[in-house]
Design a protein around this motif. Structure first.
Motif, PDB file in Angstrom:
ATOM      1  N   LYS A  66       0.824  -1.061  -0.026  1.00 37.53           N
ATOM      2  CA  LYS A  66      -0.137   0.014  -0.055  1.00 37.53           C
ATOM      3  C   LYS A  66       0.974   1.261  -0.072  1.00 37.53           C
ATOM      4  O   LYS A  66       1.897   1.691   0.842  1.00 37.53           O
ATOM      5  CB  LYS A  66      -0.800   0.036   1.236  1.00 37.53           C
ATOM      6  N   ILE A  67       0.574   2.074  -0.941  1.00 41.08           N
ATOM      7  CA  ILE A  67       1.203   3.405  -0.992  1.00 41.08           C
ATOM      8  C   ILE A  67       0.263   4.561  -1.228  1.00 41.08           C
ATOM      9  O   ILE A  67      -0.900   4.241  -1.608  1.00 41.08           O
ATOM     10  CB  ILE A  67       2.088   3.629  -1.970  1.00 41.08           C
ATOM     11  N   THR A  68       0.726   5.726  -1.112  1.00 42.44           N
ATOM     12  CA  THR A  68      -0.249   6.873  -1.201  1.00 42.44           C
ATOM     13  C   THR A  68       0.504   7.852  -2.391  1.00 42.44           C
ATOM     14  O   THR A  68       1.730   7.931  -1.998  1.00 42.44           O
ATOM     15  CB  THR A  68      -0.513   7.741  -0.105  1.00 42.44           C
ATOM     16  N   GLU A 122       5.492  10.183  -3.900  1.00 42.21           N
ATOM     17  CA  GLU A 122       4.926   8.854  -3.358  1.00 42.21           C
ATOM     18  C   GLU A 122       5.051   8.919  -1.862  1.00 42.21           C
ATOM     19  O   GLU A 122       5.952   9.668  -1.249  1.00 42.21           O
ATOM     20  CB  GLU A 122       5.548   7.724  -3.714  1.00 42.21           C
ATOM     21  N   PHE A 123       4.279   8.418  -1.027  1.00 43.66           N
ATOM     22  CA  PHE A 123       4.210   8.265   0.729  1.00 43.66           C
ATOM     23  C   PHE A 123       4.147   6.688   0.864  1.00 43.66           C
ATOM     24  O   PHE A 123       3.278   6.084   0.366  1.00 43.66           O
ATOM     25  CB  PHE A 123       3.274   9.156   1.274  1.00 43.66           C
ATOM     26  N   GLY A 124       4.949   6.219   1.640  1.00 41.71           N
ATOM     27  CA  GLY A 124       4.934   4.796   2.066  1.00 41.71           C
ATOM     28  C   GLY A 124       6.154   4.088   0.992  1.00 41.71           C
ATOM     29  O   GLY A 124       5.994   2.907   1.120  1.00 41.71           O
ATOM     30  N   ALA A 125       6.784   4.540   0.250  1.00 38.90           N
ATOM     31  CA  ALA A 125       7.661   4.226  -0.614  1.00 38.90           C
ATOM     32  C   ALA A 125       9.017   5.087  -0.613  1.00 38.90           C
ATOM     33  O   ALA A 125       8.779   6.329  -1.007  1.00 38.90           O
ATOM     34  CB  ALA A 125       7.356   3.792  -1.860  1.00 38.90           C
ATOM     35  N   PRO A 126      10.226   4.930  -0.710  1.00 33.30           N
ATOM     36  CA  PRO A 126      10.845   3.500  -0.741  1.00 33.30           C
ATOM     37  C   PRO A 126      10.663   2.821   0.809  1.00 33.30           C
ATOM     38  O   PRO A 126      10.731   1.604   0.912  1.00 33.30           O
ATOM     39  CB  PRO A 126      12.149   3.624  -0.932  1.00 33.30           C
ATOM     40  N   LEU A 127      10.561   3.559   1.824  1.00 24.77           N
ATOM     41  CA  LEU A 127      10.391   3.178   3.161  1.00 24.77           C
ATOM     42  C   LEU A 127       8.794   3.147   3.674  1.00 24.77           C
ATOM     43  O   LEU A 127       7.945   4.203   3.061  1.00 24.77           O
ATOM     44  CB  LEU A 127      10.986   4.053   4.291  1.00 24.77           C
ATOM     45  N   ASP A 128       8.367   2.214   4.349  1.00 24.88           N
ATOM     46  CA  ASP A 128       7.208   2.133   4.541  1.00 24.88           C
ATOM     47  C   ASP A 128       6.605   3.267   5.651  1.00 24.88           C
ATOM     48  O   ASP A 128       7.458   3.845   6.270  1.00 24.88           O
ATOM     49  CB  ASP A 128       6.629   0.822   5.575  1.00 24.88           C
ATOM     50  N   ILE A 137      -2.010  14.149   2.908  1.00 23.21           N
ATOM     51  CA  ILE A 137      -3.105  15.109   3.223  1.00 23.21           C
ATOM     52  C   ILE A 137      -2.349  16.629   3.703  1.00 23.21           C
ATOM     53  O   ILE A 137      -2.447  17.706   3.431  1.00 23.21           O
ATOM     54  CB  ILE A 137      -4.364  14.707   3.946  1.00 23.21           C
ATOM     55  N   LEU A 138      -1.322  16.373   4.723  1.00 22.66           N
ATOM     56  CA  LEU A 138      -0.793  17.466   5.178  1.00 22.66           C
ATOM     57  C   LEU A 138       0.028  18.096   4.229  1.00 22.66           C
ATOM     58  O   LEU A 138       0.357  19.368   4.326  1.00 22.66           O
ATOM     59  CB  LEU A 138       0.043  17.091   6.332  1.00 22.66           C
ATOM     60  N   THR A 139       0.787  17.495   3.590  1.00 21.78           N
ATOM     61  CA  THR A 139       1.467  17.999   2.199  1.00 21.78           C
ATOM     62  C   THR A 139       0.703  18.884   1.431  1.00 21.78           C
ATOM     63  O   THR A 139       1.003  19.793   0.984  1.00 21.78           O
ATOM     64  CB  THR A 139       2.241  16.748   1.677  1.00 21.78           C
ATOM     65  N   ALA A 140      -0.352  18.096   1.061  1.00 16.51           N
ATOM     66  CA  ALA A 140      -1.352  19.094  -0.010  1.00 16.51           C
ATOM     67  C   ALA A 140      -1.799  20.234   0.738  1.00 16.51           C
ATOM     68  O   ALA A 140      -1.750  21.438  -0.084  1.00 16.51           O
ATOM     69  CB  ALA A 140      -2.641  18.167  -0.288  1.00 16.51           C
ATOM     70  N   VAL A 166      -4.336  19.385  -6.723  1.00 18.85           N
ATOM     71  CA  VAL A 166      -3.629  18.467  -5.910  1.00 18.85           C
ATOM     72  C   VAL A 166      -4.814  17.404  -5.859  1.00 18.85           C
ATOM     73  O   VAL A 166      -5.888  17.398  -5.376  1.00 18.85           O
ATOM     74  CB  VAL A 166      -3.211  19.026  -4.489  1.00 18.85           C
ATOM     75  N   GLY A 167      -4.110  16.085  -6.279  1.00 13.06           N
ATOM     76  CA  GLY A 167      -4.951  14.916  -6.050  1.00 13.06           C
ATOM     77  C   GLY A 167      -4.228  13.820  -5.307  1.00 13.06           C
ATOM     78  O   GLY A 167      -2.939  13.767  -5.652  1.00 13.06           O
ATOM     79  N   ILE A 168      -4.996  12.938  -4.610  1.00  6.16           N
ATOM     80  CA  ILE A 168      -4.132  12.174  -3.785  1.00  6.16           C
ATOM     81  C   ILE A 168      -5.057  10.835  -3.935  1.00  6.16           C
ATOM     82  O   ILE A 168      -6.121  10.800  -3.940  1.00  6.16           O
ATOM     83  CB  ILE A 168      -4.353  12.420  -2.213  1.00  6.16           C
ATOM     84  N   HIS A 169      -4.288   9.507  -4.035  1.00  7.77           N
ATOM     85  CA  HIS A 169      -4.834   8.442  -3.817  1.00  7.77           C
ATOM     86  C   HIS A 169      -3.948   7.398  -3.230  1.00  7.77           C
ATOM     87  O   HIS A 169      -2.848   7.237  -3.320  1.00  7.77           O
ATOM     88  CB  HIS A 169      -5.050   7.748  -5.259  1.00  7.77           C
TER      89      HIS A 169
END
Length: 180
Positions: A66-68, A122-128, A137-140, A166-169
């Protein structure tokens, strides 16, 4: 701090061996600093340090996790760029990207790529990252705040402001290295 300097000891004793070890260590430190300097354009210093201290070997095959992902772009960028000389377009993008990367890295984001005027993070990559959705969301939110400050600066300089989307998934993806 000058890793280019090499110690020359012409004896064949423990001082010669020590000099060789110090020279070897300086080469390693120089390489580490070079990697950190170049890699810091893509990830935060926290992530760089984690990777450098990790004992896990990098795998070429991807892994499902799982990544965001956050996408951002400048609204009406084509119209903006048609009105400005190329040097001003480059200056605008450089200043904008620099401000956005500062925000992205402060929330554990990793730059995947720039796509013209767009940014893929990417969030959650390369490190979990167990807080990846919150960090995205805070980044956006903070990208919008940083842009507001940047636009105020540009207005004071007689330049036009810009707007971004800005879009997030969040979901599963295969992450890892592709190719060599």
């Amino acid at each position: 701090g000058d890793f280019n300097y090499q110690m020359e000891v012409e004896t064949n004793d423990e001082f010669s061996h020590l000099a060789d070890d110090v020279n070897h260590m300086a080469v390693g430190l120089k390489e580490k600093e070079w990697l950190k300097s170049n890699f810091s354009r893509y990830v935060s210093n926290h992530i760089i340090e984690e990777i450098l201290h990790s004992k896990k070997e990098t795998k070429l095959e991807g892994e499902r996790r799982k990544i965001t992902v956050l996408f951002s772009d400048i609204r009406q960028f084509t119209l903006i760029s048609e009105k400005l000389p190329p040097e001003e377009v480059v200056s605008l993008l450089n200043e904008y990207f620099e401000g956005m990367l500062e925000v992205i890295f402060s929330h554990a984001g990793t730059l995947d790529k720039f796509i013209g005027d767009g940014i893929m993070v990417e969030f959650g990559a390369p490190l979990d990252d167990p807080d990846q959705e919150k960090n995205a969301i805070l980044t956006a939110i903070n990208m919008k705040k940083a842009l507001h400050n940047l636009c105020n600066k540009w207005r004071s300089q007689g330049k036009d402001p810009i707007e971004i989307g800005v879009g997030i998934h969040t979901g599963e993806a295969v992450v890892g290295n592709v190719g060599s």
